[in-house]
Write a protein that holds these residues in place. Sequence first.
Motif, short mmCIF file in Angstrom:
data_model
loop_
_atom_site.label_atom_id
_atom_site.label_comp_id
_atom_site.label_asym_id
_atom_site.label_seq_id
_atom_site.Cartn_x
_atom_site.Cartn_y
_atom_site.Cartn_z
N VAL A 60 23.79 18.58 5.66
CA VAL A 60 24.88 17.90 4.94
C VAL A 60 26.21 18.19 5.63
O VAL A 60 27.01 17.27 5.86
N TYR A 62 26.85 19.09 8.74
CA TYR A 62 26.94 18.47 10.05
C TYR A 62 27.08 16.95 9.94
O TYR A 62 27.83 16.34 10.70
N ALA A 63 26.39 16.36 8.97
CA ALA A 63 26.52 14.91 8.77
C ALA A 63 27.93 14.55 8.32
O ALA A 63 28.51 13.57 8.81
N MET A 64 28.49 15.33 7.41
CA MET A 64 29.87 15.08 6.96
C MET A 64 30.84 15.23 8.12
O MET A 64 31.74 14.40 8.31
N ALA A 67 30.53 12.22 10.46
CA ALA A 67 31.09 10.98 9.91
C ALA A 67 32.62 11.02 9.91
O ALA A 67 33.27 10.04 10.29
N VAL A 96 27.11 4.88 8.75
CA VAL A 96 27.01 6.34 8.86
C VAL A 96 27.71 7.00 7.67
O VAL A 96 27.18 7.95 7.07
N THR A 97 28.87 6.50 7.31
CA THR A 97 29.62 7.06 6.18
C THR A 97 28.84 6.93 4.88
O THR A 97 28.74 7.89 4.10
N VAL A 100 26.02 9.43 4.81
CA VAL A 100 26.48 10.79 4.52
C VAL A 100 26.76 10.96 3.03
O VAL A 100 26.42 11.98 2.43
N LEU A 103 23.44 11.29 1.37
CA LEU A 103 22.89 12.61 1.67
C LEU A 103 23.58 13.69 0.85
O LEU A 103 22.93 14.61 0.33
N SER A 104 24.90 13.60 0.71
CA SER A 104 25.65 14.58 -0.06
C SER A 104 25.27 14.57 -1.54
O SER A 104 25.17 15.61 -2.17
#
Length: 107
Positions: A60, A62-64, A67, A96-97, A100, A103-104
């Motif tokens: 989470v 790394y994805a944030m 993005a 992508v946003t 994320v 995912l969050s």
Amino acid sequence: MKIIPIIYVSGSAAIDIAANMMLEKSDGFRRIRWGFGAVVLLWIAFALLGQAVKGMDLAVAYAMWGAIGITGTAICGRLFYQHRLKPIGWIGILLVTVAVIVLSVAE
């Protein structure tokens, strides 16, 4: 979700964006001071990201970070260097946003 890890991720991403702008300014490390500055900022960004993962899952965080970094770099590249993304590039950033955010929420 705790706010402190989000602050660390956001700060890390902002520093990453600044590093990307310095990297562009370095002209492929031909201007060594700008290139060195970019490397130093990336070290700081990863140190902050390391603090963030103490309070949230790595995936989470790394994805944030990615993005925010991608979006910020695209916007700053446009503002400071007149780089232009095609509409499909902005659609990709939007996807992508959204991913994320999903995912969050799923954490």
